[in-house]
Design a protein around this motif. Sequence first.
Motif, mmCIF file in Angstrom:
data_model
loop_
_atom_site.group_PDB
_atom_site.id
_atom_site.type_symbol
_atom_site.label_atom_id
_atom_site.label_comp_id
_atom_site.label_asym_id
_atom_site.label_seq_id
_atom_site.Cartn_x
_atom_site.Cartn_y
_atom_site.Cartn_z
ATOM 1 N N THR A 173 0.830 -1.205 0.000
ATOM 2 C CA THR A 173 0.000 0.000 0.000
ATOM 3 C C THR A 173 0.868 1.261 0.000
ATOM 4 O O THR A 173 0.380 2.354 -0.224
ATOM 5 N N PHE A 174 2.175 1.103 0.301
ATOM 6 C CA PHE A 174 3.007 2.301 0.401
ATOM 7 C C PHE A 174 3.836 2.556 -0.839
ATOM 8 O O PHE A 174 4.429 3.618 -0.995
ATOM 9 N N VAL A 175 3.911 1.577 -1.757
ATOM 10 C CA VAL A 175 4.684 1.811 -2.976
ATOM 11 C C VAL A 175 3.980 1.134 -4.152
ATOM 12 O O VAL A 175 3.387 0.074 -3.990
ATOM 13 N N SER A 176 4.011 1.799 -5.305
ATOM 14 C CA SER A 176 3.284 1.263 -6.458
ATOM 15 C C SER A 176 4.244 0.603 -7.442
ATOM 16 O O SER A 176 5.462 0.857 -7.411
ATOM 17 N N ILE A 177 3.690 -0.221 -8.324
ATOM 18 C CA ILE A 177 4.499 -0.848 -9.369
ATOM 19 C C ILE A 177 5.171 0.244 -10.206
ATOM 20 O O ILE A 177 6.367 0.162 -10.505
ATOM 21 N N ALA A 178 4.406 1.301 -10.515
ATOM 22 C CA ALA A 178 4.960 2.386 -11.350
ATOM 23 C C ALA A 178 6.176 3.030 -10.680
ATOM 24 O O ALA A 178 7.170 3.345 -11.347
ATOM 25 N N ASP A 179 6.126 3.202 -9.354
ATOM 26 C CA ASP A 179 7.254 3.803 -8.635
ATOM 27 C C ASP A 179 8.497 2.913 -8.711
ATOM 28 O O ASP A 179 9.609 3.400 -8.922
ATOM 29 N N VAL A 180 8.312 1.612 -8.516
ATOM 30 C CA VAL A 180 9.466 0.704 -8.542
ATOM 31 C C VAL A 180 10.009 0.582 -9.971
ATOM 32 O O VAL A 180 11.222 0.556 -10.183
ATOM 33 N N GLU A 181 9.109 0.543 -10.944
ATOM 34 C CA GLU A 181 9.566 0.526 -12.348
ATOM 35 C C GLU A 181 10.414 1.764 -12.632
ATOM 36 O O GLU A 181 11.510 1.664 -13.213
ATOM 37 N N ALA A 182 9.905 2.925 -12.238
ATOM 38 C CA ALA A 182 10.604 4.177 -12.536
ATOM 39 C C ALA A 182 11.941 4.248 -11.800
ATOM 40 O O ALA A 182 12.959 4.653 -12.377
ATOM 41 N N ALA A 183 11.954 3.830 -10.530
ATOM 42 C CA ALA A 183 13.201 3.863 -9.763
ATOM 43 C C ALA A 183 14.244 2.947 -10.408
ATOM 44 O O ALA A 183 15.427 3.291 -10.498
ATOM 45 N N THR A 184 13.780 1.770 -10.871
ATOM 46 C CA THR A 184 14.704 0.825 -11.497
ATOM 47 C C THR A 184 15.227 1.376 -12.826
ATOM 48 O O THR A 184 16.437 1.334 -13.098
ATOM 49 N N LEU A 185 14.318 1.914 -13.633
ATOM 50 C CA LEU A 185 14.727 2.502 -14.926
ATOM 51 C C LEU A 185 15.747 3.622 -14.701
ATOM 52 O O LEU A 185 16.792 3.664 -15.357
ATOM 53 N N ASN A 186 15.450 4.527 -13.761
ATOM 54 C CA ASN A 186 16.349 5.664 -13.519
ATOM 55 C C ASN A 186 17.702 5.196 -12.992
ATOM 56 O O ASN A 186 18.751 5.695 -13.410
ATOM 57 N N HIS A 187 17.680 4.231 -12.074
ATOM 58 C CA HIS A 187 18.935 3.716 -11.510
ATOM 59 C C HIS A 187 19.790 3.080 -12.613
ATOM 60 O O HIS A 187 20.974 3.399 -12.750
ATOM 61 N N GLU A 245 21.634 -0.636 -3.059
ATOM 62 C CA GLU A 245 20.416 -1.380 -2.686
ATOM 63 C C GLU A 245 19.280 -1.178 -3.683
ATOM 64 O O GLU A 245 18.323 -1.924 -3.678
ATOM 65 N N LEU A 246 19.409 -0.173 -4.550
ATOM 66 C CA LEU A 246 18.317 0.071 -5.491
ATOM 67 C C LEU A 246 18.152 -0.995 -6.555
ATOM 68 O O LEU A 246 17.114 -1.068 -7.201
ATOM 69 N N GLN A 247 19.202 -1.801 -6.785
ATOM 70 C CA GLN A 247 18.947 -2.816 -7.808
ATOM 71 C C GLN A 247 18.385 -4.097 -7.212
ATOM 72 O O GLN A 247 18.056 -5.020 -7.926
ATOM 73 N N PHE A 248 18.281 -4.130 -5.895
ATOM 74 C CA PHE A 248 17.732 -5.319 -5.258
ATOM 75 C C PHE A 248 16.369 -5.024 -4.639
ATOM 76 O O PHE A 248 16.111 -3.916 -4.172
ATOM 77 N N GLY A 249 15.548 -6.061 -4.621
ATOM 78 C CA GLY A 249 14.152 -5.921 -4.230
ATOM 79 C C GLY A 249 13.849 -5.289 -2.893
ATOM 80 O O GLY A 249 13.525 -4.111 -2.815
ATOM 81 N N ARG A 250 13.966 -6.068 -1.815
ATOM 82 C CA ARG A 250 13.542 -5.625 -0.484
ATOM 83 C C ARG A 250 14.178 -4.297 -0.080
ATOM 84 O O ARG A 250 13.518 -3.401 0.429
ATOM 85 N N SER A 251 15.495 -4.203 -0.323
ATOM 86 C CA SER A 251 16.201 -3.006 0.144
ATOM 87 C C SER A 251 15.713 -1.769 -0.598
ATOM 88 O O SER A 251 15.677 -0.673 -0.041
ATOM 89 N N MET A 252 15.287 -1.952 -1.856
ATOM 90 C CA MET A 252 14.732 -0.792 -2.567
ATOM 91 C C MET A 252 13.401 -0.383 -1.943
ATOM 92 O O MET A 252 13.152 0.802 -1.719
#
Length: 282
Positions: free
Chosen positions: A191-205, A243-250
């Motif tokens: 509920t605190f993070v969306s798929i779009a946010d994680v996609e964007a963070a991964t793309l930017n990283h 940590e941004l390229q790994f799941g939980r830590s991101m």
Amino acid sequence: MILVSEMKRFIQYSVAMKTKIVLYSFIALFFFIGCSKDSDLNSNANAKIDKSANLLSTGASAADLLANTKFDELLIEITYVEGFRPSTEAIATFEEFLRARTFKEEITITYKQLTSPEEETLTLNEIVDLEKENRTAYNNGSTLAVYIYFADAPAETDDESEDTVTLGAVYQNTSMVIYEATIRDLVGNSTFVSIADVEAATLNHEFGHLLGLVDLGTPAINAHEDQDAESHCTTDGCLMRAELQFGRSMLKMMQSNTSKGLAAIPELDAECILDLQSNGGR
Ligand SMILES: [Zn+2]
Ligand SMILES: [Zn+2]
């Protein structure tokens, strides 16, 4: 490297041709003519696309991506397995990042749907092979082309028990893979993070690595490369933290951002921005 492999190919080709000539001297002449016409057609088709500028190591095109000196247009070719297309919101955030950090103003993004390679997991070699099959955009004139593959299978190196699931990777100067299935699994019903946010963070990283961060084609002006995680930044909260390229830590990092009232998607710190600016970026 390229010269050596080309030489090898040439030698292999010459040997193959000699074998063919010997063989064909025992066969009717029209077969030989048919064969040589075929190979002429093939070599013409191959000569049309020069892929060499897109087959360099990660970070090798950092300056070209940042400035408009050699290329003033950026073409992002997105391929995705059916059902794993990235969200429009994430791509818009990614495009904003590109416009904020590079001088490219002409940015075109294309989409191509692919069928699943039907793999349980993907090795980097398999991803490289998929790119060879499916990539159509290569540097052309003043257009710099980047290829992104959204996969329906996780990275082979994932270890869920250790919580080290990989969300994305870069493997050449203009090539990136995003493990879309892994991102969706990870976010689940959060509920605190969306798929779009994680996609964007991964793309930017990952794009940060293509832009040469940290010290990967874009020199670090002040030392801030993490000694324990090559090409990553030491500054807490920076987009280029390992940590941004790994799941939980991101997820943890994004959750901590939102709890502080900051945007969920991490941004580059001052050191990373200074490096980009010193290498022709904004
Ligand atoms: Zn990274
Ligand atoms: Zn940084």
